[in-house]
Design a protein around this motif. Structure first.
Motif, PDB file in Angstrom:
ATOM      1  N   GLY A  22      26.411 -30.679  22.066  1.00 29.44           N
ATOM      2  CA  GLY A  22      26.858 -31.420  21.491  1.00 29.44           C
ATOM      3  C   GLY A  22      27.167 -32.217  22.771  1.00 29.44           C
ATOM      4  O   GLY A  22      27.727 -33.541  23.143  1.00 29.44           O
ATOM      5  N   MET A  23      28.146 -31.727  23.638  1.00 30.83           N
ATOM      6  CA  MET A  23      28.842 -32.114  24.646  1.00 30.83           C
ATOM      7  C   MET A  23      27.745 -32.643  25.564  1.00 30.83           C
ATOM      8  O   MET A  23      27.793 -33.762  25.810  1.00 30.83           O
ATOM      9  N   ALA A  24      26.892 -32.253  25.714  1.00 34.20           N
ATOM     10  CA  ALA A  24      26.154 -33.070  26.623  1.00 34.20           C
ATOM     11  C   ALA A  24      25.439 -34.379  25.980  1.00 34.20           C
ATOM     12  O   ALA A  24      25.431 -35.137  26.574  1.00 34.20           O
ATOM     13  N   LEU A  25      25.375 -34.433  24.914  1.00 34.40           N
ATOM     14  CA  LEU A  25      24.528 -35.916  24.419  1.00 34.40           C
ATOM     15  C   LEU A  25      26.069 -36.485  24.616  1.00 34.40           C
ATOM     16  O   LEU A  25      26.561 -37.916  24.481  1.00 34.40           O
ATOM     17  N   ALA A  26      27.212 -35.685  24.541  1.00 31.28           N
ATOM     18  CA  ALA A  26      28.649 -36.807  24.213  1.00 31.28           C
ATOM     19  C   ALA A  26      28.250 -37.602  26.013  1.00 31.28           C
ATOM     20  O   ALA A  26      28.677 -38.726  25.949  1.00 31.28           O
ATOM     21  N   PHE A  27      28.195 -36.830  27.109  1.00 39.41           N
ATOM     22  CA  PHE A  27      28.155 -37.652  27.879  1.00 39.41           C
ATOM     23  C   PHE A  27      27.132 -38.795  28.320  1.00 39.41           C
ATOM     24  O   PHE A  27      28.050 -39.757  28.934  1.00 39.41           O
ATOM     25  N   PHE A  28      26.143 -38.902  27.054  1.00 35.03           N
ATOM     26  CA  PHE A  28      25.513 -40.170  27.323  1.00 35.03           C
ATOM     27  C   PHE A  28      26.334 -41.048  26.916  1.00 35.03           C
ATOM     28  O   PHE A  28      25.598 -42.229  27.196  1.00 35.03           O
ATOM     29  N   VAL A  29      26.450 -40.950  25.489  1.00 41.68           N
ATOM     30  CA  VAL A  29      27.444 -41.532  24.945  1.00 41.68           C
ATOM     31  C   VAL A  29      28.426 -42.575  25.841  1.00 41.68           C
ATOM     32  O   VAL A  29      28.477 -43.587  25.885  1.00 41.68           O
ATOM     33  N   VAL A  30      29.266 -41.040  27.200  1.00 36.52           N
ATOM     34  CA  VAL A  30      30.721 -41.984  27.479  1.00 36.52           C
ATOM     35  C   VAL A  30      30.127 -42.980  28.529  1.00 36.52           C
ATOM     36  O   VAL A  30      30.658 -43.524  28.538  1.00 36.52           O
TER      37      VAL A  30
END
Length: 186
Positions: free
Chosen positions: A124-132
């Motif tokens: 989830g955090m890895a995907l969050a980095f893409f959104v950020v």
């Protein structure tokens, strides 16, 4: 966008996890049983995982569906809401670690977390980095009509359309070439 080793591993894991889901009712589930989950954990070198059970299998299948929703999200706000729910439910506890020959990196799962919470937090955090980073559109599904596999487009110009250019991409390019030749032959 800088992608660290642990983030890349988490991205590969979440893509592979999403792609274990059957594409239709006739297709087999890539996580058919606990042994398949154990293989998945071993193949992705997921650390700090104890003995797995049917409960773990069920929980991982549930988060797999939630991750699939992130790849299907129409825009960043929807993806962010899904990721926030996943990460919050996992009880994220960031901590620095250097294990198994890897340099310092961040684990987002709490010590002793279930495999589902581990995947939800780290992936989830890895995907969050893409959104950020404003790169949510890089979380894609293959555009081949007979394939809907998930992938992360890491191409420089964000132009990747297929999960694998050697299979899906090449197959469609050959079909288009043959159609053009047939049309030209009249």
């Amino acid at each position: 966008m800088l992608i660290t080793h642990d983030t890349r591993c988490a991205l590969d894991t979440v893509v592979d996890l999403v792609n274990t889901a059957p594409e239709d009712d006739a297709a087999p589930d890539g996580l058919s049983d606990v042994a398949a989950l154990e293989d998945f954990v071993r193949n992705h070198e997921i650390s700090d995982v104890d003995v797995l059970s049917e409960f773990d299998l069920s929980a991982v299948r549930k988060i797999r569906g939630r991750f699939a929703s992130v790849f299907a999200a129409p825009e960043a706000r929807a993806a962010a809401a899904l990721i926030n729910d996943l990460v919050a439910a996992a009880g994220t506890t960031p901590q620095l670690t250097d294990h198994d020959g890897y340099d310092w990196h961040v684990h987002y799962f709490a010590p002793g977390a279930s495999v589902a919470d581990h995947l939800a937090a780290d992936c989830g955090m890895a995907l969050a980095f893409f959104v950020v980073a404003g790169e949510q559109e890089r979380l894609r599904r293959c555009e081949a009509p007979d394939c809907r596999r998930a992938f992360v487009d890491l191409s420089r110009n964000r132009s990747r359309r297929y999960c694998d250019s050697r299979t899906c991409g090449n197959r469609l390019h050959v079909a288009a070439y043959r159609a053009r030749r047939k049309e030209a032959a009249g």
